[in-house]
Enzyme design. Structure first.
Site, mmCIF file in Angstrom:
data_model
loop_
_atom_site.group_PDB
_atom_site.id
_atom_site.type_symbol
_atom_site.label_atom_id
_atom_site.label_comp_id
_atom_site.label_asym_id
_atom_site.label_seq_id
_atom_site.Cartn_x
_atom_site.Cartn_y
_atom_site.Cartn_z
ATOM 1 N N HIS A 66 -11.530 -6.415 -3.740
ATOM 2 C CA HIS A 66 -11.112 -6.315 -2.339
ATOM 3 C C HIS A 66 -12.020 -7.141 -1.431
ATOM 4 O O HIS A 66 -12.289 -6.776 -0.284
ATOM 5 C CB HIS A 66 -11.090 -4.856 -1.883
ATOM 6 N N TYR A 82 0.881 -1.159 0.000
ATOM 7 C CA TYR A 82 0.000 0.000 0.000
ATOM 8 C C TYR A 82 0.924 1.215 0.000
ATOM 9 O O TYR A 82 1.633 1.453 0.980
ATOM 10 C CB TYR A 82 -0.874 0.050 1.264
ATOM 11 N N ASP A 142 -7.237 -1.259 -5.477
ATOM 12 C CA ASP A 142 -8.701 -1.202 -5.386
ATOM 13 C C ASP A 142 -9.213 -0.573 -4.102
ATOM 14 O O ASP A 142 -10.410 -0.595 -3.833
ATOM 15 C CB ASP A 142 -9.308 -2.594 -5.559
#
Length: 494
Positions: A362, A235, A265
């Site tokens: 996700h 991330y 996403d």
């Protein structure tokens, strides 16, 4: 020289920003100077000030992070056990009775494993793992859509042998199922991500370790078997230096980590109501160790999911982020969270840096009513099938049966991810529960392949399934690839 003993009464006096003490693992720490530096903000620590915070701290922080973060002088001494109030601890509502729970070998499917995990896990862990966005439609549809894809068995074929092995990015794996990145595994069981890794090692499965894991990457891969395949989820943070530092750590372990999974996403957290409800049940807030220290607190606090996402960059772009990534790692890039054929096609244009994509919404935890990954897989087959020739296409979300795995493979997926299934396996029985999860899925995949008349994964193709019912529901607005100035003519495989 014996350590100084500090009374519980003395610890209880230090509960302010000017003087904040906590007890962790029997040691007393002065964390006053650390308050403004804590990635999750000072309020989380102040909620635990003046008392033993070990129970709240331990499941959500990697072992060893305490010594790395605090200065040696922050450790003041040991808590005097003679001064701790000997009151019986009330039984928390979230604690589950374990009497009569069945042995692992008696669990025959993933739903039964989830049911046992639900009984054993703390409510906070269950709510975080189980939750999805809004009405949870996408989470449910991710799985139920597979029921509308029928299998087409062939007969008079020798099915004595059955080989479930395949390759991902050139690395051999014994099963076409990988563990997708799933955060905070130690919330559900002390074995954590390392327990999942050991289970994967026994079944020759790949594992993508979450950026928000509850153990360090070094700890997760410590017991890895030779040739075991790991990926690291990234991330990208607003504070890019933190992401760059983590990439540098992963690069040093390239003998274990074979690729980077860039998650796309969830630039913002979804509204996971079940998870957020826990914030109102006197449950300790969770902070990710990748946040910057100067970010403001999130209004309302949110659940575990929102707190972990806070600090995640929302400004990623094709033209900027991929070149930035190339400067900081030579590992292959896997883009996770693609939900349209247009983005899949565009990703293929960034090969060879981008080696694979993961079709995922996700787990229904980001945008509710987003399409199930199978829809996106069918879109690619219809509008831009050449994507399969340029990059690998993986799929993640809704897998509960071996037949689900086989259907995805028949539609062109190279590998299939499980996230919640691994966490619930862990919650049901630690490493043993994850092993049972893989044992069930592998056996179901083998049974399905034999009944289809297929000896190995590479033989699977569209003629082994009937997906016409699902094809009626996929996007029908045309290829639209000219949106990106991509004028290639494509031939549909549908």
């Amino acid at each position: 020289m014996s350590e100084k003993l500090i009374s519980a009464a003395e610890v209880e006096k230090h509960t302010t920003r000017e003087s904040c003490w906590v007890v962790l693992y029997g040691n007393v720490y002065d964390v006053t100077e650390f308050l403004p530096e804590h990635p999750g903000g000072s309020k989380i620590i102040l909620q635990l000030a003046g008392r033993d915070a070990t129970e709240e701290y331990d499941p959500i922080h990697p072992p060893g992070i305490l010594e790395e973060t605090l200065k040696p002088e922050a450790k003041l001494g040991r808590i005097d056990p003679q001064t701790i109030a000997q009151t019986s601890k009330p039984v928390a509502k979230e604690e589950k009775e374990e009497e009569g729970l069945p042995p692992m070998e008696s669990l025959l499917n993933l739903d039964e494993i989830e049911a046992v995990a639900t009984k054993r896990m703390p409510e906070k862990a269950w709510a975080y793992y189980y939750s999805a966005s809004d009405d949870q439609f996408s989470k449910s549809f991710n799985n139920t859509v597979y029921r509308d894809i029928l299998l087409r068995p062939r007969v008079f074929i020798d099915c004595t042998k059955c080989d479930t092995s395949t390759t991902i990015l050139g690395h051999k794996v014994d099963v076409p199922v990988f563990v997708a990145p799933a955060a905070m595994a130690r919330l559900g069981h002390p074995d954590g991500e390392a327990g999942i890794a050991r289970a994967c090692g026994k079944f020759g499965a790949a594992q993508v370790i979450s950026n928000n894991a509850s153990m360090t990457p070094e700890q997760v891969v410590a017991d890895a078997k030779p040739g075991q395949v790991f990926g690291w989820q990234l991330y990208v943070q607003n504070d890019r230096a933190k992401s760059e530092a983590m990439l540098a750590r992963i690069n040093k372990m390239s003998d274990k980590f074979k690729f980077i999974v860039l998650t796309l996403d969830a630039p913002a957290p979804g509204k996971r109501e079940l998870d957020e409800k826990q914030n109102f049940k006197n449950v300790t807030k969770v902070a990710s160790g990748v946040k910057t220290a100067d970010e403001p607190s999130r209004p309302g606090g949110g659940g575990v999911g929102q707190q972990l996402f806070f600090g995640t960059a929302a400004d990623l772009t094709w033209k900027v982020t991929l070149p930035w990534l190339a400067k900081h790692t030579d590992l292959p890039i896997v883009l996770k969270g693609l939900q349209t054929h247009e983005d899949a096609f565009l990703a293929s244009r960034y090969a060879p840096q981008v080696k694979a994509i993961i079709l995922s919404n996700h787990g229904g935890r980001a945008l509710d009513t987003a399409p199930p990954p199978v829809h996106t897989l069918l879109e690619i087959r219809k509008y831009c099938p050449q994507v399969f020739e340029k990059i690998e296409v993986w799929i993640d979300g809704g897998i509960k049966r071996g037949t689900d795995v086989v259907k995805a493979l028949a539609l062109g997926a190279r590998a299939v991810g499980i996230g919640r299934a691994a966490l619930f396996g862990l919650g049901a029985g630690g490493q043993e529960g994850v092993e049972r999860t893989f044992e069930i899925l592998k056996a179901e995949i083998e049974t399905c392949m034999r009944l289809l008349g297929v000896q190995n994964v590479s033989e699977l193709g569209p003629r082994h399934i009937n997906s016409s019912k699902v094809e009626r529901d996929i996007f029908d607005g045309g290829a639209g690839l000219e949106t990106f100035g991509l004028w290639d003519k494509v031939k549909s495989k549908l």
